[in-house]
Design a protein around this motif. Structure first.
Motif, PDB file in Angstrom:
ATOM      1  N   PRO A 197       0.808  -1.229   0.000  1.00  0.00           N
ATOM      2  CA  PRO A 197       0.000   0.000   0.000  1.00  0.00           C
ATOM      3  C   PRO A 197       0.841   1.279   0.000  1.00  0.00           C
ATOM      4  CG  PRO A 197       0.055  -0.909   2.192  1.00  0.00           C
ATOM      5  CD  PRO A 197       0.757  -1.907   1.312  1.00  0.00           C
ATOM      6  N   LEU A 198       2.166   1.152   0.146  1.00  0.00           N
ATOM      7  CA  LEU A 198       3.032   2.327   0.239  1.00  0.00           C
ATOM      8  C   LEU A 198       3.667   2.706  -1.094  1.00  0.00           C
ATOM      9  CD1 LEU A 198       4.882   1.498   3.590  1.00  0.00           C
ATOM     10  CD2 LEU A 198       2.787   2.829   3.269  1.00  0.00           C
ATOM     11  N   TYR A 199       3.907   1.701  -1.942  1.00  0.00           N
ATOM     12  CA  TYR A 199       4.575   1.923  -3.220  1.00  0.00           C
ATOM     13  C   TYR A 199       3.872   1.113  -4.311  1.00  0.00           C
ATOM     14  CZ  TYR A 199       8.359   3.959  -0.497  1.00  0.00           C
ATOM     15  OH  TYR A 199       9.093   4.747   0.356  1.00  0.00           O
ATOM     16  N   PRO A 200       3.796   1.638  -5.534  1.00  0.00           N
ATOM     17  CA  PRO A 200       3.173   0.886  -6.631  1.00  0.00           C
ATOM     18  C   PRO A 200       4.125  -0.195  -7.163  1.00  0.00           C
ATOM     19  CG  PRO A 200       3.949   3.014  -7.434  1.00  0.00           C
ATOM     20  CD  PRO A 200       4.200   3.000  -5.946  1.00  0.00           C
ATOM     21  N   VAL A 201       4.142  -1.330  -6.476  1.00  0.00           N
ATOM     22  CA  VAL A 201       5.063  -2.415  -6.836  1.00  0.00           C
ATOM     23  C   VAL A 201       4.287  -3.624  -7.367  1.00  0.00           C
ATOM     24  CG1 VAL A 201       6.913  -1.725  -5.274  1.00  0.00           C
ATOM     25  CG2 VAL A 201       5.074  -3.177  -4.412  1.00  0.00           C
ATOM     26  N   GLN A 202       3.161  -3.346  -8.070  1.00  0.00           N
ATOM     27  CA  GLN A 202       2.340  -4.439  -8.574  1.00  0.00           C
ATOM     28  C   GLN A 202       2.736  -4.877  -9.984  1.00  0.00           C
ATOM     29  OE1 GLN A 202       1.286  -1.414  -7.921  1.00  0.00           O
ATOM     30  NE2 GLN A 202       0.332  -0.547  -9.753  1.00  0.00           N
ATOM     31  N   ASP A 203       3.493  -4.051 -10.722  1.00  0.00           N
ATOM     32  CA  ASP A 203       3.894  -4.440 -12.074  1.00  0.00           C
ATOM     33  C   ASP A 203       4.970  -5.514 -12.009  1.00  0.00           C
ATOM     34  OD1 ASP A 203       2.127  -2.659 -13.196  1.00  0.00           O
ATOM     35  OD2 ASP A 203       3.608  -1.055 -13.416  1.00  0.00           O
ATOM     36  N   PHE A 204       4.970  -6.399 -12.993  1.00  0.00           N
ATOM     37  CA  PHE A 204       5.949  -7.470 -13.017  1.00  0.00           C
ATOM     38  C   PHE A 204       7.353  -6.902 -13.215  1.00  0.00           C
ATOM     39  CE2 PHE A 204       2.254  -9.751 -15.215  1.00  0.00           C
ATOM     40  CZ  PHE A 204       1.662 -10.020 -14.001  1.00  0.00           C
ATOM     41  N   GLY A 205       8.319  -7.487 -12.516  1.00  0.00           N
ATOM     42  CA  GLY A 205       9.703  -7.029 -12.644  1.00  0.00           C
ATOM     43  C   GLY A 205      10.453  -7.162 -11.334  1.00  0.00           C
ATOM     44  N   THR A 206      11.681  -6.652 -11.327  1.00  0.00           N
ATOM     45  CA  THR A 206      12.559  -6.719 -10.165  1.00  0.00           C
ATOM     46  C   THR A 206      12.623  -5.347  -9.495  1.00  0.00           C
ATOM     47  OG1 THR A 206      13.890  -8.436 -11.227  1.00  0.00           O
ATOM     48  CG2 THR A 206      14.888  -7.274  -9.372  1.00  0.00           C
ATOM     49  N   TYR A 207      12.568  -5.349  -8.170  1.00  0.00           N
ATOM     50  CA  TYR A 207      12.606  -4.110  -7.397  1.00  0.00           C
ATOM     51  C   TYR A 207      13.772  -4.152  -6.417  1.00  0.00           C
ATOM     52  CZ  TYR A 207       7.904  -3.364  -9.225  1.00  0.00           C
ATOM     53  OH  TYR A 207       6.828  -3.192 -10.058  1.00  0.00           O
ATOM     54  N   HIS A 208      14.469  -3.016  -6.307  1.00  0.00           N
ATOM     55  CA  HIS A 208      15.551  -2.864  -5.341  1.00  0.00           C
ATOM     56  C   HIS A 208      15.078  -1.906  -4.247  1.00  0.00           C
ATOM     57  CE1 HIS A 208      17.536  -4.243  -9.012  1.00  0.00           C
ATOM     58  NE2 HIS A 208      18.537  -4.660  -8.247  1.00  0.00           N
ATOM     59  N   GLU A 215      11.213  -9.812  -6.472  1.00  0.00           N
ATOM     60  CA  GLU A 215      10.667  -9.889  -7.821  1.00  0.00           C
ATOM     61  C   GLU A 215       9.157 -10.076  -7.764  1.00  0.00           C
ATOM     62  OE1 GLU A 215      11.285 -12.542 -11.926  1.00  0.00           O
ATOM     63  OE2 GLU A 215      11.955 -13.319  -9.976  1.00  0.00           O
ATOM     64  N   VAL A 216       8.441  -9.376  -8.618  1.00  0.00           N
ATOM     65  CA  VAL A 216       6.996  -9.551  -8.751  1.00  0.00           C
ATOM     66  C   VAL A 216       6.742 -10.283 -10.069  1.00  0.00           C
ATOM     67  CG1 VAL A 216       4.773  -8.388  -9.028  1.00  0.00           C
ATOM     68  CG2 VAL A 216       6.446  -7.520  -7.386  1.00  0.00           C
ATOM     69  N   THR A 217       6.044 -11.410  -9.980  1.00  0.00           N
ATOM     70  CA  THR A 217       5.835 -12.255 -11.147  1.00  0.00           C
ATOM     71  C   THR A 217       4.350 -12.515 -11.368  1.00  0.00           C
ATOM     72  OG1 THR A 217       5.956 -14.325  -9.879  1.00  0.00           O
ATOM     73  CG2 THR A 217       8.022 -13.405 -10.684  1.00  0.00           C
TER      74      THR A 217
END
Length: 302
Positions: free
Chosen positions: A113-124, A146-148
């Protein structure tokens, strides 16, 4: 002897700089920040739980609080192409935290809910702590997740019954599976596709891939799911229209295998097997509050 004297001279000249360096390191280490993720892989809109450890090495009690227009803790998130991911605007201030000298405090924070991290990919991700007394930031190391995608196996759209407190007019229930290195998990997603809102996405636990889960909708348009979690062990879940996990229990096979039974009055129940104690949710499976649900909905790439 001349060589020894030369080495001694070098050490003597370098000693003040070494002491200055050690002093700087000691100053920078007044607050130690550690960041961990339980898993490397998550699916879209699943709670991404970060474990933040803060150790007070200042030699005295410290109070961490918002100041100078700066929240006392935060994250730096970047995407697959090193692009910065901005935080979702929030109006609530972070409560202050007091840490006694030498104490380590651990907090679990849902990034979804804090960051838009729903798209597929790798996050640092790197966490930072702002210590207002010194006007300084202290940082953790950078961690990666990673979001898959997940494999959809069942879906049904239902209406909102009259008298039920739920926004919108319809809900779409989806069951999905995701294969991790050592197991396969069954997920449920509840969304309003008309308004682009995802109410919940979370794991119902491990599942045996060759046993298809059973799903039924009752008279209140709630979802009932029964799936094989381990040999001769079955997990039963009932999910509400806003994504609430209303019931979660387990059954053992006896002379009969548990099955979902749809009665004539619209009730759904488990027939067969023997019920065990309610299945305890792991810390990684606890649900976020509805007020913390992410905005938007998964892209239609399934």
């Amino acid at each position: 002897m001349r060589r020894i004297a030369l080495v001694y001279g070098v050490i003597k000249r370098a000693l003040p700089f070494v002491c200055l360096f050690l002093s700087a390191v000691k100053g920078e280490a007044q607050i130690q920040v550690d960041l961990k993720f339980k898993r490397l892989q998550y699916i879209a809109y699943e709670p991404v739980m970060a474990t933040l450890g803060i150790t007070n090495l200042a030699g005295r009690d410290v109070d961490l609080h918002d100041a100078d227009g700066q929240s006392w803790f935060g994250f730096e998130v970047t995407g697959s192409e090193s692009q910065p991911i901005p935080a979702i605007p929030a109006n609530s201030a972070q409560p202050p935290l007091q840490i006694k000298a030498g104490q380590k405090v651990t907090q679990r924070i849902n990034l979804t809910p804090l960051y838009p991290v729903q798209d597929f990919g790798t996050y640092h991700v790197r966490a930072h702590i702002y210590f207002a007394d010194l006007g300084k930031f202290f940082y953790s190391g950078t961690k990666v997740f990673e979001v898959t995608d997940a494999r959809p196996i069942w879906e049904k759209t239902v209406g909102i019954p009259e008298g039920v407190s739920a926004p919108g007019n319809v809900r779409t229930y989806s069951l999905l599976t995701n294969r991790f290195p050592d197991h396969t998990s069954l997920y449920v997603r509840v969304q309003d596709k008309n308004n682009g809102i995802v109410y919940a996405t979370y794991s119902l636990g491990r599942t045996i891939a060759f046993e298809e889960p059973q799903a039924e909708i009752d008279h209140a348009n709630q979802l009932h799911v029964l799936h094989c979690a381990a040999p001769r062990s079955w997990a039963y879940s009932r999910i509400g229209l806003n994504g609430e996990l209303l019931v979660h229990s387990s059954f053992m096979e006896t002379k009969t295998r548990p099955r979902l039974f749809h009665a004539g009055d619209g009730e759904v129940a488990v027939r067969g097997g023997m019920i065990e104690a309610p299945a305890a949710q792991t810390a990684d499976e606890k649900l976020p509050k509805l007020s913390e649900r992410p905005t938007g909905m998964p892209k239609d790439n399934q």
